[in-house]
Scaffold this motif. Structure first.
Motif, PDB file in Angstrom:
ATOM      1  N   ILE A 135       0.832  -1.203   0.000  1.00 29.65           N
ATOM      2  CA  ILE A 135       0.000   0.000   0.000  1.00 29.65           C
ATOM      3  C   ILE A 135       0.868   1.256   0.000  1.00 29.65           C
ATOM      4  O   ILE A 135       0.618   2.213  -0.740  1.00 29.65           O
ATOM      5  CB  ILE A 135      -0.945  -0.015   1.216  1.00 29.65           C
ATOM      6  N   LEU A 136       1.910   1.257   0.828  1.00 27.66           N
ATOM      7  CA  LEU A 136       2.788   2.418   0.882  1.00 27.66           C
ATOM      8  C   LEU A 136       3.564   2.581  -0.417  1.00 27.66           C
ATOM      9  O   LEU A 136       3.775   3.710  -0.883  1.00 27.66           O
ATOM     10  CB  LEU A 136       3.755   2.283   2.063  1.00 27.66           C
ATOM     11  N   GLY A 137       3.995   1.489  -1.017  1.00 29.45           N
ATOM     12  CA  GLY A 137       4.715   1.577  -2.290  1.00 29.45           C
ATOM     13  C   GLY A 137       3.831   2.154  -3.385  1.00 29.45           C
ATOM     14  O   GLY A 137       4.250   3.060  -4.124  1.00 29.45           O
ATOM     15  N   ASP A 138       2.601   1.656  -3.483  1.00 27.06           N
ATOM     16  CA  ASP A 138       1.662   2.157  -4.486  1.00 27.06           C
ATOM     17  C   ASP A 138       1.296   3.608  -4.207  1.00 27.06           C
ATOM     18  O   ASP A 138       1.306   4.459  -5.113  1.00 27.06           O
ATOM     19  CB  ASP A 138       0.405   1.286  -4.484  1.00 27.06           C
ATOM     20  N   GLY A 139       0.976   3.911  -2.947  1.00 33.40           N
ATOM     21  CA  GLY A 139       0.597   5.271  -2.601  1.00 33.40           C
ATOM     22  C   GLY A 139       1.722   6.262  -2.789  1.00 33.40           C
ATOM     23  O   GLY A 139       1.511   7.383  -3.263  1.00 33.40           O
ATOM     24  N   LEU A 140       2.938   5.863  -2.424  1.00 35.93           N
ATOM     25  CA  LEU A 140       4.089   6.755  -2.582  1.00 35.93           C
ATOM     26  C   LEU A 140       4.347   7.055  -4.046  1.00 35.93           C
ATOM     27  O   LEU A 140       4.629   8.208  -4.423  1.00 35.93           O
ATOM     28  CB  LEU A 140       5.326   6.120  -1.938  1.00 35.93           C
ATOM     29  N   TYR A 141       4.260   6.043  -4.893  1.00 36.19           N
ATOM     30  CA  TYR A 141       4.482   6.245  -6.332  1.00 36.19           C
ATOM     31  C   TYR A 141       3.464   7.247  -6.890  1.00 36.19           C
ATOM     32  O   TYR A 141       3.830   8.199  -7.597  1.00 36.19           O
ATOM     33  CB  TYR A 141       4.361   4.914  -7.068  1.00 36.19           C
ATOM     34  N   ASN A 142       2.200   7.038  -6.567  1.00 38.04           N
ATOM     35  CA  ASN A 142       1.170   7.925  -7.096  1.00 38.04           C
ATOM     36  C   ASN A 142       1.248   9.319  -6.485  1.00 38.04           C
ATOM     37  O   ASN A 142       0.949  10.318  -7.155  1.00 38.04           O
ATOM     38  CB  ASN A 142      -0.222   7.320  -6.858  1.00 38.04           C
ATOM     39  N   PHE A 143       1.647   9.398  -5.221  1.00 39.37           N
ATOM     40  CA  PHE A 143       1.792  10.712  -4.604  1.00 39.37           C
ATOM     41  C   PHE A 143       2.909  11.501  -5.277  1.00 39.37           C
ATOM     42  O   PHE A 143       2.756  12.700  -5.550  1.00 39.37           O
ATOM     43  CB  PHE A 143       2.081  10.567  -3.114  1.00 39.37           C
ATOM     44  N   ILE A 144       4.028  10.844  -5.553  1.00 45.33           N
ATOM     45  CA  ILE A 144       5.136  11.523  -6.230  1.00 45.33           C
ATOM     46  C   ILE A 144       4.710  11.947  -7.635  1.00 45.33           C
ATOM     47  O   ILE A 144       5.062  13.037  -8.111  1.00 45.33           O
ATOM     48  CB  ILE A 144       6.376  10.606  -6.275  1.00 45.33           C
ATOM     49  N   LYS A 145       3.944  11.103  -8.306  1.00 45.77           N
ATOM     50  CA  LYS A 145       3.462  11.443  -9.642  1.00 45.77           C
ATOM     51  C   LYS A 145       2.538  12.660  -9.599  1.00 45.77           C
ATOM     52  O   LYS A 145       2.645  13.575 -10.423  1.00 45.77           O
ATOM     53  CB  LYS A 145       2.741  10.238 -10.260  1.00 45.77           C
ATOM     54  N   VAL A 146       1.635  12.676  -8.611  1.00 45.33           N
ATOM     55  CA  VAL A 146       0.736  13.817  -8.467  1.00 45.33           C
ATOM     56  C   VAL A 146       1.518  15.066  -8.081  1.00 45.33           C
ATOM     57  O   VAL A 146       1.253  16.169  -8.587  1.00 45.33           O
ATOM     58  CB  VAL A 146      -0.350  13.512  -7.412  1.00 45.33           C
ATOM     59  N   LEU A 147       2.494  14.914  -7.193  1.00 44.76           N
ATOM     60  CA  LEU A 147       3.313  16.052  -6.790  1.00 44.76           C
ATOM     61  C   LEU A 147       4.061  16.622  -7.987  1.00 44.76           C
ATOM     62  O   LEU A 147       4.185  17.845  -8.137  1.00 44.76           O
ATOM     63  CB  LEU A 147       4.296  15.628  -5.701  1.00 44.76           C
ATOM     64  N   GLY A 148       4.550  15.750  -8.869  1.00 39.62           N
ATOM     65  CA  GLY A 148       5.225  16.215 -10.082  1.00 39.62           C
ATOM     66  C   GLY A 148       4.288  17.012 -10.971  1.00 39.62           C
ATOM     67  O   GLY A 148       4.665  18.060 -11.508  1.00 39.62           O
ATOM     68  N   ARG A 149       3.053  16.519 -11.134  1.00 35.57           N
ATOM     69  CA  ARG A 149       2.062  17.253 -11.921  1.00 35.57           C
ATOM     70  C   ARG A 149       1.774  18.619 -11.302  1.00 35.57           C
ATOM     71  O   ARG A 149       1.638  19.629 -11.998  1.00 35.57           O
ATOM     72  CB  ARG A 149       0.752  16.464 -12.001  1.00 35.57           C
ATOM     73  N   THR A 150       1.666  18.610  -9.980  1.00 37.17           N
ATOM     74  CA  THR A 150       1.361  19.858  -9.285  1.00 37.17           C
ATOM     75  C   THR A 150       2.464  20.885  -9.484  1.00 37.17           C
ATOM     76  O   THR A 150       2.210  22.048  -9.798  1.00 37.17           O
ATOM     77  CB  THR A 150       1.147  19.589  -7.789  1.00 37.17           C
ATOM     78  N   LEU A 151       3.712  20.460  -9.274  1.00 28.43           N
ATOM     79  CA  LEU A 151       4.835  21.379  -9.428  1.00 28.43           C
ATOM     80  C   LEU A 151       4.942  21.879 -10.862  1.00 28.43           C
ATOM     81  O   LEU A 151       5.231  23.057 -11.102  1.00 28.43           O
ATOM     82  CB  LEU A 151       6.139  20.679  -9.011  1.00 28.43           C
TER      83      LEU A 151
END
Length: 555
Positions: free
Chosen positions: A195-211
């Protein structure tokens, strides 16, 4: 160490046996921790609902229930949809009522019927006759349900039987199945790792989009009070249906300023950091600061997973807080109580985050104002901060043996969480052999699968299971995955027979199944509080066990 832990255990027992717990402090605790999750996911609502198109089955079911009374397709279709919903609502409610008669003890009732055989039942492979899960399966995409089944087969069909064969080598043979020193340790921590691996990957992806969106905004010299991810339109919006275009337009129109979310989160975090140490002296202010730094990431993970499978895994993140803060505090500084208090803080944050995104999905489907949904959630949360402690207070006063093993209300999870906190104080070295190694493997595997899904494109990605969905059966078992796959099968066959009718009435049927089973919990709780118990215990035994029971009964 064992003496210190024993002392800490005695301190926890003393705290548990306080004769007059303060209702005021309980309400105060909830008020300072329950709103953080709401503010943490507000800036990401567009990513969750529109860009990722997460399904949020319960939110979708609620929306269809509301829309069935206000459908734009016309009164005739609306009447048929409401009739279908009412029919299956009634069936689901009566089915829950019927099942109740056979649940007079532990392990009783249709839910324990070994549908696929006794050996499969031992590994949690069975159909549990849950109308809710069948309905959720009809709403969830096929990929989600297949991912759940793949995770169930991988864990309960392959991994856990193999690990159990190593009992006595990888973990002590005398450990119970629920002990984190035994097989349960693999189940809990491997699921958390995925769960943490999947969530971390998607969070970083979303953070990249945001930035990147912020960069584009500055580049275009735009001004505004909201994050670009919440204000900029998605490239795919042009291909949306007319209804979805209207929903998206309204969802993005009534914005919640980002500064409100940031100021709200920081203000409550500061207030909470000051007040919580006065409620739990073992929970130091710097523990709370660390929790609030990582809480938004975990809130995103939980909201994302809930959007996929309808499961809020707040308890899983609470366990993570137990072990982290408990180990940090140590046995000599109240680690057991600090871990349990941190668990309560973390669970409040991540659960309210998933609840709000679930409501945002309902608001999106029903053309409701996101700002109104947010304010309503705040009002409802405030009411819960008062009502929940009062309900606990009533139980505490009405049932003096509350929480005592063997009593009418033994509160088994309270004992489980306390033991986990003691384990956290002892350290992760107490976990079974190779558990951490497997966690590393599945954590990296979850990231790799997500990277592969993004690399192959959408057409091929629909054939690759989702790690977040796969992780849930690792801990909970396979039964609900089988129910949901049955729901998918029903919808698939219905679509092949009559696609137009399935599209029109499928959500209504699913909503009826979910809502009817859910509403039954209210009268069943009232019956339990009134002391009215089911009259029959229906159990399913093997031939060998049945012969033993018959022999015992004859004597």
């Amino acid at each position: 160490m064992s003496e210190v832990v024993a002392k800490q255990s005695q301190e926890a027992n003393a705290a548990d046996n306080i004769k007059n717990p303060s209702l005021g402090w309980m309400i105060c605790f909830l008020f300072v921790v329950s709103f953080l999750g709401l503010f943490s996911v507000v800036p990401l609502r567009k990513i969750m609902i529109i860009d990722f198109k997460l399904i949020y089955p319960s939110g979708t079911a609620t929306a269809h229930l509301i829309n069935s009374f206000h459908t734009p397709q016309g009164a005739k279709l609306a009447k048929k949809q409401v009739k279908a919903l009412g029919k299956f609502f009634t069936f689901s409610f009566l089915w829950g009522f019927f099942q109740w008669f056979f649940t007079a003890g532990d392990g009783c009732g249709f839910v324990n019927f070994p549908t696929l055989g006794l050996k499969a039942y031992e590994n949690r492979f069975y159909f549990d006759f849950s109308a809710t899960y069948v309905g959720v399966g009809m709403i969830c995409p096929y990929l989600i349900n297949v991912s759940l089944l793949v995770g169930a087969i991988l864990s309960w069909g392959i991994m856990w039987p193999l690990i159990q064969d190593r009992k006595g080598h990888w973990y002590p043979a005398d450990q119970s199945a629920s002990s984190l020193h035994g097989i349960q340790g693999y189940r809990v921590f491997i699921a958390i790792a995925m769960i943490l691996g999947d969530g971390l990957y998607n969070f970083i992806k979303v953070l990249g989009r945001t930035l990147y969106g912020i960069y584009c905004q500055f580049r275009e010299k735009r001004t505004g009070s909201v994050l670009p991810v919440g204000a900029r339109a998605s490239p795919a919006e042009a291909s949306l249906s007319y209804d979805d275009q209207i929903r998206t337009e309204l969802f993005l129109k009534d914005q919640i300023p980002t500064w409100v979310a940031i100021v709200g989160y920081v203000s409550i975090a500061i207030l909470s950091t000051i007040i919580l140490p006065h409620i739990f002296h073992q929970l130091k202010w710097y523990y709370i600061v660390v929790i609030y730094i990582f809480a938004p990431v975990l809130a995103f993970c939980n909201a994302y997973g809930c959007g996929l499978t309808d499961w809020s895994l707040a308890s899983m993140y609470g366990k993570l807080a137990i072990f982290t803060i408990g180990a940090w505090a140590g046995a000599s500084h109240g680690g057991v109580l600090a871990g349990l208090a941190a668990c309560g803080v973390m669970m409040n944050i991540v659960s309210t985050a998933s609840d709000l995104t679930q409501d945002f999905k309902t608001g999106y489907m029903t053309l409701a104002s996101p700002r109104s949904m947010f304010i309503s959630q705040i009002i409802g949360t405030a009411m819960g901060c008062v009502i929940s402690p009062c309900v606990f207070w009533l139980f505490y006063k009405a049932f003096h043996d509350l929480g005592i093993p063997g009593s009418e209300y033994p509160a088994p999870y309270a004992i489980v969480y306390r033991n986990m906190s003691i384990l956290g104080v002892e350290g992760f070295s107490a976990l079974p052999k190779n558990c951490l190694t497997l966690c590393y493997i599945f954590f990296i595997g979850a990231i790799a699968i997500n990277a592969l899904r993004d690399a192959v494109g959408k057409n091929k990605a629909k054939y690759i299971p989702l790690p977040m969905a796969m992780a849930i059966p690792f801990y909970l078992g396979s039964y609900f995955a089988i129910d949901m796959c049955l729901g998918s099968l029903i919808l698939f066959v219905w679509t092949k027979i009559n696609k137009a009718k399935a599209d029109a009435f499928g959500p209504a049927v699913a909503s009826g199944l979910i809502c009817g089973d859910g509403i039954w919990t209210l009268p069943s709780s009232i019956l339990a509080l009134s002391g009215v118990n089911p009259p029959i215990c229906m159990k399913f035994l093997s031939r060998k066990d049945n012969m033993i029971v018959d022999k015992f009964m004859k004597h």
